[in-house]
Design an enzyme around this catalytic site. Structure first.
Site, mmCIF file in Angstrom:
data_model
loop_
_atom_site.group_PDB
_atom_site.id
_atom_site.type_symbol
_atom_site.label_atom_id
_atom_site.label_comp_id
_atom_site.label_asym_id
_atom_site.label_seq_id
_atom_site.Cartn_x
_atom_site.Cartn_y
_atom_site.Cartn_z
ATOM 1 N N GLY A 39 0.993 -1.262 -0.269
ATOM 2 C CA GLY A 39 -0.085 -0.378 0.006
ATOM 3 C C GLY A 39 0.798 0.933 0.143
ATOM 4 N N GLY A 115 13.797 -3.663 -3.983
ATOM 5 C CA GLY A 115 14.228 -3.910 -5.702
ATOM 6 C C GLY A 115 15.334 -2.540 -5.799
ATOM 7 N N ILE A 180 -0.904 18.883 3.180
ATOM 8 C CA ILE A 180 0.025 17.742 4.333
ATOM 9 C C ILE A 180 -0.862 18.928 5.694
ATOM 10 C CG2 ILE A 180 1.243 16.912 5.962
ATOM 11 C CD1 ILE A 180 2.069 16.052 2.456
ATOM 12 N N HIS A 440 -33.112 16.665 -5.068
ATOM 13 C CA HIS A 440 -33.386 17.985 -3.700
ATOM 14 C C HIS A 440 -33.729 17.231 -3.383
ATOM 15 C CE1 HIS A 440 -34.685 22.005 -2.059
ATOM 16 N NE2 HIS A 440 -35.327 20.601 -2.491
#
Length: 461
Positions: A39, A115, A180, A440
């Site tokens: 994630g 990696g 942020i 509405h």
């Protein structure tokens, strides 16, 4: 040695979406991730946990300020910070485990570890080297620091540390008036902190429509957030559980100090490509340390890059769109991202959402345009829900009426903006929105009214 059609490096929104789409299109896919959960920043230490805290503290605000007005009487709730943190962590876990489930469902291999690319067509993870016809760099970004600012992630924190302070501070200084800083500043202001935002520019939310910015700052000011604009921070130092911030006002070079229980450094983010070996692999970079791309392709054949690792706005949904586009290209299809229709949202209360051009940009271009604006004060649903601050503003071409951009400050702005995004994607005119029936009472009626205001006029203005 394992062999794949595609190896994606990074499992943030760009990386995991790219991997899933590649697998859906029949490509044998692996995704490299060195953290314990999938994630990336968004799900673990960014978008998702910050929204959990924003939601929790907004409920507190409603209880303290609006419940009694609706006849809901009783003692205001107390804050159990440990339980709020546990709630936030549970939200993170649900989302990250969901990505892991999707990987298994789509038969994507999770290569656990960090990696690097020793050469085109190969990715090294730990001691193992894997072959790939194509490599997609989706390594994301990390918080950018400031000279003279000592970050310890306890008292002087980045957005990561701000999510899990040991306790809510009584005073907080936020360095940076962007998304942020304002979101996390809102969280702690609702929890009772005296929050001061120190911003280098003479305005908050740079790049946003100026009229929207002014209204936004005015509303945040009413919520108790203080602003020091045009101020250059020279130092922020933690000491014995407190911190001291020193800044210089640019208008007169006067130096000032602020003491705080916590300091949030929210001065933006920078691309994270450390340890990938890109220079050794021959991948060209920009002067700002981002991967240089041409329609997602790098300078090395078979290596692509997306998201925060490249140029452009550092937004999760921009990375997702690029991830899907790259997957389509690798599968022999046409991949495309319309960068003119990428919304941006600030999840304060009220929310702020924008898409497309601003008035300032249109004026710089010398383009003839018209403005349709409608205040939420004229929206029945917003008034009933104590959410009438703000407006919808639509910009359309003066001759063709084609929608060029929009800004919304108000309730559910982050959701309402997408009606305008879809309209822009199809090249719609403001009149197309104005002639579309809206239920509405809903907040979305304000969008229709703003579109009407681009023509003969809004009904409820």
């Amino acid at each position: 040695m394992s062999s794949y059609d595609v190896i994606v490096i990074g499992s943030g929104p760009g990386g995991y979406v790219c991997a899933i789409r590649c697998a859906q299109l029949g490509l044998k896919t692996a995704c490299v991730e060195g953290n314990e959960t999938l994630g990336g920043t968004c799900l673990n230490i960014g978008c998702i946990p910050s929204k959990a805290l924003l939601h929790a503290t907004h409920q507190l605000h409603e209880a303290e300020h609006n419940f009694a007005k609706m006849g809901l009487k009783g003692k205001s709730p107390s804050v159990d910070w440990a339980q709020m943190q546990a709630y936030k962590d549970d939200v993170i876990a649900q989302n990250t485990k969901g990505i892991e489930f999707l990987f298994k469902k789509n038969k994507i291999d999770w290569l656990k570890g960090w990696g690097s690319i020793p050469e085109a067509g190969k990715v090294k993870v730990g001691d193992e080297v894997h072959e790939a016809k194509n490599i997609v760099i989706a390594s994301g970004s990390v918080p950018a620091g400031l000279p003279g600012v000592e970050i310890d992630e306890k008292t002087v924190v980045t957005s990561t540390g701000a999510l899990s302070l040991s306790k809510p501070p009584k005073t907080m200084v936020v360095i940076g008036g962007g998304v942020i800083g304002l979101e996390m500043g809102s969280v702690y202001a609702r929890l009772g902190a005296e929050v001061t935002v120190v911003e280098y520019l003479d305005r908050i939310t740079p790049g946003m429509d100026m009229e929207t910015t002014r209204q936004f700052q005015k509303i945040l000011g009413k919520q108790g957030i203080n602003f020091v604009l045009g101020a250059a921070v020279s130092s922020a130092k933690p000491s014995k559980g407190k911190a001291k911030v020193t800044y210089t006002l640019r208008k007169d070079d006067s130096e000032h100090e602020l003491d705080a229980d916590a300091v949030l450094v929210a001065t933006g983010r920078k691309s994270f490509t450390d340890g990938l070996g890109l220079a050794e692999a021959g991948v060209e970079m920009t002067d700002r340390g981002q991967v240089k791309t041409d329609h997602f392709a790098t300078s090395v054949r078979g290596i692509y890059a997306i998201g925060d690792a490249t140029t452009g706005p550092m937004l999760a949904h921009k990375a997702e769109d690029e991830g899907m586009a790259v997957a389509e290209i690798l599968a022999g299809k046409q991949g495309h991202v319309n960068y003119g229709v990428i919304p941006a949202v600030i999840y304060t209360h009220p929310e702020v959402a924008t898409v497309g051009q601003t008035e300032e940009l249109l004026k710089d271009e010398g383009r003839a345009y018209k403005v349709g604006k409608f205040s939420f004060m004229g929206n029945g649903r917003a008034k009933a829900n104590f959410a009438a601050d703000g407006f919808v503003k639509i910009l359309a071409d003066k001759e063709t009426d084609r929608i060029l951009g929009a800004s919304i400050i108000g309730p559910m702005a982050g959701d309402l903006i997408h009606e305008i995004c879809v309209a822009m994607e199809f090249g719609a005119a403001a009149q197309d929105l104005a002639l579309t029936c809206h239920a509405h009472p809903t907040y979305s009626e304000a969008v229709r009214e703003a579109a009407l205001a681009c023509g003969d006029g809004a009904i409820h203005a």
